[in-house]
Design a protein around this motif. Sequence first.
Motif, PDB file in Angstrom:
ATOM      1  N   ALA A 182       0.851  -1.184   0.000  1.00 30.52           N
ATOM      2  CA  ALA A 182       0.000   0.000   0.000  1.00 30.52           C
ATOM      3  C   ALA A 182       0.891   1.239   0.000  1.00 30.52           C
ATOM      4  CB  ALA A 182      -0.915   0.002   1.214  1.00 30.52           C
ATOM      5  N   ILE A 183       0.642   2.153  -0.922  1.00 30.29           N
ATOM      6  CA  ILE A 183       1.451   3.367  -1.021  1.00 30.29           C
ATOM      7  C   ILE A 183       0.535   4.582  -1.143  1.00 30.29           C
ATOM      8  CG2 ILE A 183       3.363   2.160  -2.140  1.00 30.29           C
ATOM      9  CD1 ILE A 183       2.466   3.469  -4.791  1.00 30.29           C
ATOM     10  N   THR A 184       1.120   5.754  -0.963  1.00 29.92           N
ATOM     11  CA  THR A 184       0.440   7.016  -1.235  1.00 29.92           C
ATOM     12  C   THR A 184       1.215   7.735  -2.319  1.00 29.92           C
ATOM     13  OG1 THR A 184      -0.383   7.203   1.042  1.00 29.92           O
ATOM     14  CG2 THR A 184      -0.339   9.210  -0.286  1.00 29.92           C
ATOM     15  N   VAL A 185       0.545   8.040  -3.418  1.00 30.45           N
ATOM     16  CA  VAL A 185       1.187   8.712  -4.543  1.00 30.45           C
ATOM     17  C   VAL A 185       1.018  10.212  -4.372  1.00 30.45           C
ATOM     18  CG1 VAL A 185       1.240   8.971  -7.048  1.00 30.45           C
ATOM     19  CG2 VAL A 185       0.686   6.742  -6.032  1.00 30.45           C
ATOM     20  N   ALA A 186       2.123  10.942  -4.433  1.00 28.42           N
ATOM     21  CA  ALA A 186       2.084  12.393  -4.283  1.00 28.42           C
ATOM     22  C   ALA A 186       1.725  13.055  -5.607  1.00 28.42           C
ATOM     23  CB  ALA A 186       3.441  12.908  -3.795  1.00 28.42           C
ATOM     24  N   ALA A 187       1.233  14.286  -5.523  1.00 32.18           N
ATOM     25  CA  ALA A 187       0.888  15.025  -6.735  1.00 32.18           C
ATOM     26  C   ALA A 187       2.133  15.355  -7.550  1.00 32.18           C
ATOM     27  CB  ALA A 187       0.137  16.305  -6.372  1.00 32.18           C
ATOM     28  N   ALA A 188       3.240  15.569  -6.855  1.00 27.80           N
ATOM     29  CA  ALA A 188       4.501  15.834  -7.537  1.00 27.80           C
ATOM     30  C   ALA A 188       5.217  14.511  -7.813  1.00 27.80           C
ATOM     31  CB  ALA A 188       5.381  16.743  -6.683  1.00 27.80           C
ATOM     32  N   ALA A 189       6.249  14.569  -8.630  1.00 25.63           N
ATOM     33  CA  ALA A 189       7.025  13.369  -8.943  1.00 25.63           C
ATOM     34  C   ALA A 189       7.610  12.785  -7.661  1.00 25.63           C
ATOM     35  CB  ALA A 189       8.122  13.696  -9.939  1.00 25.63           C
ATOM     36  N   GLY A 190       7.601  11.451  -7.563  1.00 25.18           N
ATOM     37  CA  GLY A 190       8.120  10.800  -6.376  1.00 25.18           C
ATOM     38  C   GLY A 190       8.978   9.599  -6.725  1.00 25.18           C
ATOM     39  N   ARG A 191       9.729   9.112  -5.738  1.00 30.51           N
ATOM     40  CA  ARG A 191      10.596   7.946  -5.932  1.00 30.51           C
ATOM     41  C   ARG A 191      10.394   6.977  -4.782  1.00 30.51           C
ATOM     42  NH1 ARG A 191      14.699   8.426  -9.715  1.00 30.51           N
ATOM     43  NH2 ARG A 191      15.711   6.629  -8.729  1.00 30.51           N
ATOM     44  N   ARG A 192      10.505   5.701  -5.106  1.00 33.36           N
ATOM     45  CA  ARG A 192      10.473   4.649  -4.103  1.00 33.36           C
ATOM     46  C   ARG A 192      11.533   3.623  -4.459  1.00 33.36           C
ATOM     47  NH1 ARG A 192       5.825   4.646  -0.916  1.00 33.36           N
ATOM     48  NH2 ARG A 192       6.393   2.562  -0.200  1.00 33.36           N
ATOM     49  N   THR A 193      11.996   2.891  -3.457  1.00 31.58           N
ATOM     50  CA  THR A 193      12.948   1.808  -3.685  1.00 31.58           C
ATOM     51  C   THR A 193      12.333   0.508  -3.198  1.00 31.58           C
ATOM     52  OG1 THR A 193      14.880   3.250  -3.456  1.00 31.58           O
ATOM     53  CG2 THR A 193      15.236   0.900  -3.168  1.00 31.58           C
ATOM     54  N   PHE A 194      12.414  -0.510  -4.034  1.00 28.54           N
ATOM     55  CA  PHE A 194      11.961  -1.844  -3.651  1.00 28.54           C
ATOM     56  C   PHE A 194      13.177  -2.756  -3.603  1.00 28.54           C
ATOM     57  CE2 PHE A 194      10.921  -6.205  -4.703  1.00 28.54           C
ATOM     58  CZ  PHE A 194       9.913  -6.486  -3.789  1.00 28.54           C
ATOM     59  N   SER A 195      13.379  -3.412  -2.473  1.00 35.25           N
ATOM     60  CA  SER A 195      14.468  -4.371  -2.322  1.00 35.25           C
ATOM     61  C   SER A 195      13.874  -5.741  -2.008  1.00 35.25           C
ATOM     62  CB  SER A 195      15.413  -3.953  -1.190  1.00 35.25           C
ATOM     63  OG  SER A 195      16.029  -2.717  -1.486  1.00 35.25           O
ATOM     64  N   GLY A 196      14.405  -6.770  -2.661  1.00 40.28           N
ATOM     65  CA  GLY A 196      13.874  -8.101  -2.437  1.00 40.28           C
ATOM     66  C   GLY A 196      14.899  -9.184  -2.688  1.00 40.28           C
ATOM     67  N   ASP A 197      14.488 -10.402  -2.401  1.00 40.25           N
ATOM     68  CA  ASP A 197      15.305 -11.588  -2.623  1.00 40.25           C
ATOM     69  C   ASP A 197      14.952 -12.153  -3.994  1.00 40.25           C
ATOM     70  OD1 ASP A 197      16.540 -14.051  -2.686  1.00 40.25           O
ATOM     71  OD2 ASP A 197      15.484 -14.876  -0.942  1.00 40.25           O
ATOM     72  N   PHE A 198      15.892 -12.077  -4.926  1.00 38.27           N
ATOM     73  CA  PHE A 198      15.658 -12.533  -6.290  1.00 38.27           C
ATOM     74  C   PHE A 198      16.443 -13.828  -6.578  1.00 38.27           C
ATOM     75  CE2 PHE A 198      14.515  -8.122  -6.292  1.00 38.27           C
ATOM     76  CZ  PHE A 198      13.424  -8.045  -7.153  1.00 38.27           C
ATOM     77  N   SER A 199      16.417 -14.719  -5.604  1.00 42.05           N
ATOM     78  CA  SER A 199      17.195 -15.954  -5.729  1.00 42.05           C
ATOM     79  C   SER A 199      16.366 -17.128  -6.219  1.00 42.05           C
ATOM     80  CB  SER A 199      17.827 -16.315  -4.374  1.00 42.05           C
ATOM     81  OG  SER A 199      16.822 -16.606  -3.408  1.00 42.05           O
ATOM     82  N   ALA A 200      15.053 -16.930  -6.429  1.00 36.73           N
ATOM     83  CA  ALA A 200      14.215 -18.050  -6.872  1.00 36.73           C
ATOM     84  C   ALA A 200      14.632 -18.490  -8.274  1.00 36.73           C
ATOM     85  CB  ALA A 200      12.749 -17.663  -6.853  1.00 36.73           C
TER      86      ALA A 200
END
Length: 205
Positions: A182-200
Motif C-alpha cells: 500500500a502506497i500514497t502517490v504524491a501530486a509531484a514526482a516521487g521515488r520509491r525503492t523496492f528491495s527483495g530476494d531474487f534468488s528463486a
Amino acid sequence: MRFLSVLAALMLTWTPAFAGDLTVSVRDAQGRPVRDAVVTVHPAAGVPRGPIRFPWALRIAQQDVQFQPYVLVVPVGGTVAFPNLDRVRHHVYSFSRGQRFEIELYGRDETRSHTFRTVGVAAIGCNIHDQMVGYIKVVDTPWAAKSGTDGNVTLNDVPAGGATMRVWHPQLNVRGNETATAITVAAAAGRRTFSGDFSARAAVR
C-alpha cells in the motif's frame, strides 16, 4: 441540467485533479539493480474503463534460439505477435494456469499470434528447444512497466492518493513471485525503492 451534473461527476471520477510521475528503483538483497521487474500501480479510486494501450510493441521474437524480450508487459485483451527470426522451426507454448496456449511448429520469417484475455503470468517455452524461456505479464492497469538495466521503472501521471503497488519478477522469491504494498502517490514526482530476494529459480514449468 441533470445530464450536465452526471457528466461533470464522471469527469471528476476519471480525470484526477493531481497526478505525478512515480519512479521505482528495484534492487536485490545486495543493492544491485534488477532488470525485467514488472511494477504495476492500482489507484484506490480504480482505473479508467476502456482498452489499455502501451507505447511498446506487443511482440516476442524468436531469435538466436531465445525469446526476445525475456519479459513482456501486455494489457488484458492484448494480442502478442510471435515472429520466428531463426533458421530453425519453433513450437511456442504455455502451460500456465489461466494462460494455456500452443502455437505449433512454424518456420523462419513466419509469424503467429495469441490474444491474452486473463490477468496473470504466462511462462512460455519452446517444445523443441528447452533452453528457451520467457514471460508475459498480463495486467489490467495502464500504470505498468518493467525495469531497465538500471533497475528503474517510471510510471507517468499516476493519480495522487492511495494505491496498491505490485512488483513481479520470475525470480522474486515470494509466493507467486509478486509482492503488494500500500502506497500514497504524491501530486509531484516521487521515488520509491523496492528491495527483495531474487534468488528463486525461474522456470517455464
